[in-house]
Design a protein around this motif. Structure first.
Motif, mmCIF file in Angstrom:
data_model
loop_
_atom_site.group_PDB
_atom_site.id
_atom_site.type_symbol
_atom_site.label_atom_id
_atom_site.label_comp_id
_atom_site.label_asym_id
_atom_site.label_seq_id
_atom_site.Cartn_x
_atom_site.Cartn_y
_atom_site.Cartn_z
ATOM 1 N N UNK A 166 78.841 -34.510 -27.554
ATOM 2 C CA UNK A 166 79.273 -33.348 -26.766
ATOM 3 C C UNK A 166 78.650 -32.035 -27.235
ATOM 4 N N UNK A 167 78.475 -31.870 -28.557
ATOM 5 C CA UNK A 167 77.968 -30.596 -29.072
ATOM 6 C C UNK A 167 76.586 -30.288 -28.507
ATOM 7 N N UNK A 168 75.820 -31.317 -28.174
ATOM 8 C CA UNK A 168 74.482 -31.114 -27.624
ATOM 9 C C UNK A 168 74.520 -30.530 -26.217
ATOM 10 N N UNK A 169 75.700 -30.543 -25.593
ATOM 11 C CA UNK A 169 75.861 -30.046 -24.231
ATOM 12 C C UNK A 169 76.898 -28.922 -24.160
ATOM 13 N N UNK A 170 77.086 -28.238 -25.299
ATOM 14 C CA UNK A 170 78.043 -27.129 -25.365
ATOM 15 C C UNK A 170 79.441 -27.564 -24.929
ATOM 16 N N UNK A 171 79.851 -28.709 -25.422
ATOM 17 C CA UNK A 171 81.123 -29.298 -25.024
ATOM 18 C C UNK A 171 81.777 -29.874 -26.276
ATOM 19 N N UNK A 172 83.032 -30.286 -26.189
ATOM 20 C CA UNK A 172 83.668 -30.963 -27.317
ATOM 21 C C UNK A 172 84.719 -31.944 -26.794
ATOM 22 N N UNK A 173 84.961 -33.053 -27.531
ATOM 23 C CA UNK A 173 85.962 -34.035 -27.104
ATOM 24 C C UNK A 173 87.370 -33.515 -27.344
ATOM 25 N N UNK A 174 88.298 -33.926 -26.490
ATOM 26 C CA UNK A 174 89.640 -33.346 -26.498
ATOM 27 C C UNK A 174 90.329 -33.495 -27.845
ATOM 28 N N UNK A 175 90.384 -34.706 -28.377
ATOM 29 C CA UNK A 175 91.272 -34.985 -29.514
ATOM 30 C C UNK A 175 90.549 -35.379 -30.789
ATOM 31 N N UNK A 176 89.226 -35.270 -30.812
ATOM 32 C CA UNK A 176 88.478 -35.784 -31.954
ATOM 33 C C UNK A 176 88.831 -35.069 -33.256
ATOM 34 N N UNK A 177 88.984 -33.747 -33.216
ATOM 35 C CA UNK A 177 89.234 -33.015 -34.464
ATOM 36 C C UNK A 177 90.535 -33.471 -35.138
ATOM 37 N N UNK A 178 91.675 -33.452 -34.447
ATOM 38 C CA UNK A 178 92.897 -33.894 -35.132
ATOM 39 C C UNK A 178 92.907 -35.372 -35.493
ATOM 40 N N UNK A 179 92.290 -36.213 -34.677
ATOM 41 C CA UNK A 179 92.326 -37.652 -34.949
ATOM 42 C C UNK A 179 91.371 -38.024 -36.080
ATOM 43 N N UNK A 180 90.125 -37.562 -36.014
ATOM 44 C CA UNK A 180 89.173 -37.875 -37.077
ATOM 45 C C UNK A 180 89.595 -37.262 -38.409
ATOM 46 N N UNK A 181 90.062 -36.015 -38.372
ATOM 47 C CA UNK A 181 90.448 -35.346 -39.614
ATOM 48 C C UNK A 181 91.574 -36.080 -40.320
ATOM 49 N N UNK A 182 92.501 -36.648 -39.564
ATOM 50 C CA UNK A 182 93.586 -37.405 -40.185
ATOM 51 C C UNK A 182 93.068 -38.632 -40.927
ATOM 52 N N UNK A 183 91.962 -39.187 -40.453
ATOM 53 C CA UNK A 183 91.457 -40.430 -41.027
ATOM 54 C C UNK A 183 90.454 -40.187 -42.148
ATOM 55 N N UNK A 184 89.540 -39.249 -41.969
ATOM 56 C CA UNK A 184 88.440 -39.107 -42.927
ATOM 57 C C UNK A 184 88.361 -37.720 -43.563
ATOM 58 N N UNK A 185 89.286 -36.822 -43.207
ATOM 59 C CA UNK A 185 89.268 -35.485 -43.774
ATOM 60 C C UNK A 185 88.551 -34.499 -42.870
ATOM 61 N N UNK A 186 88.957 -33.240 -42.946
ATOM 62 C CA UNK A 186 88.449 -32.217 -42.022
ATOM 63 C C UNK A 186 86.963 -31.949 -42.210
#
Length: 267
Positions: A166-186
């Motif tokens: 998404x970052x390559x198209x000036x976009x971002x996924x809805x829930x990736x930040x809270x979900x990924x951060x919980x698993x692998x760290x911010x």
């Protein structure tokens, strides 16, 4: 004389009695394992369409309602897989574009809220009611990763790949930040989301984002073996997952904020 309780093998019928038709979703119950497969058949493209996401949410809500009503509910593990050559190519861009053409904020908000509700259900095990597992094969892109990674356990096949483009198209996924951060760290989550790079299953595993990598075609069997091996400790595993969830920020609030920010960004 009270009516006899429904037998477990009828669980799919009991679920669909509550949900009605489930577009783009097939339910398969393996009674001996307490395993309910949600086999996703998105149409016309392998993306998370709103009808598919809504079908998943209705199944989650039906299972919650059965437990809360004190009905026999033999499902102990909720497992996700998809048909076709890929797991998911992400969100439904055609739906987004249609909403943007109409300036349909409510339509975008409905998509975000439905997706976030499914993700919260996977992360919490429907509020501590079940274990959640995802079996990933082929490509998993962007927002197509998050409902799977929200599960307690994710297994991927050797040839699977993971990318947040998404970052390559000036976009971002809805829930990736809270979900990924919980698993692998911010910090590591931010690096992945800002890179736009594709990762092999082995690379994603090394980052802590997967629980297992197996040979191609073996992910469903791995899930079955996992059910057998963890049957005696299932309730404790669900409780431990819930304990770690409580250690983090309020997930529902995080997802609500993420969804609102995504809608604003899209518009």
């Amino acid at each position: 004389k009270p009516a006899a309780a429904p037998v477990p093998s009828h669980i799919v019928d009991r679920i669909t009695d509550r949900t009605g038709a489930l577009p783009q979703l097939q339910l398969m119950f393996e009674e001996q394992l307490g395993l309910l497969w949600l086999v996703m058949h998105p149409e016309p493209k392998p993306v998370f369409t709103l009808p598919l996401v809504d079908s998943v949410l209705r199944v989650q809500n039906a299972l919650r309602a059965m437990v809360d009503a004190g009905e026999p509910m033999p499902v102990e593990v909720l497992a996700y897989r998809t048909s076709g050559p890929v797991f998911s190519l992400g969100g439904d861009l055609d739906y987004y574009i249609d909403c943007l053409a109409r300036r349909d904020r409510a339509g975008l908000a409905r998509y975000a809220e439905t997706a976030c509700a499914v993700i919260e259900g996977n992360t919490t095990g429907l509020g501590g009611r079940v274990a959640t597992v995802a079996a990933v094969h082929g490509r998993a892109l962007g927002g197509g990763i998050d409902p799977a990674r929200a599960c307690h356990v994710v297994v991927a096949e050797d040839s699977a790949s993971f990318c947040y483009p998404e970052i390559n198209y000036n976009h971002f996924p809805i829930a990736a930040a809270p979900i990924l951060a919980r698993r692998i760290g911010a910090v590591e989550a931010e690096r992945i989301l800002l890179s736009g790079k594709s990762f092999t299953a082995a690379e994603f595993y090394d980052k802590g984002a997967l629980e297992a990598v197996v040979a191609d075609g073996a992910s469903a069997m791995w899930v079955r073996d996992f059910c057998k091996k963890t049957a005696a400790s299932r309730r404790s595993r669900i409780a431990i997952a819930a304990a770690f969830n409580r250690m983090g920020p309020d997930l529902a609030a995080e997802l609500a904020g993420a969804g609102a920010a995504w809608v604003d960004h899209m518009l």
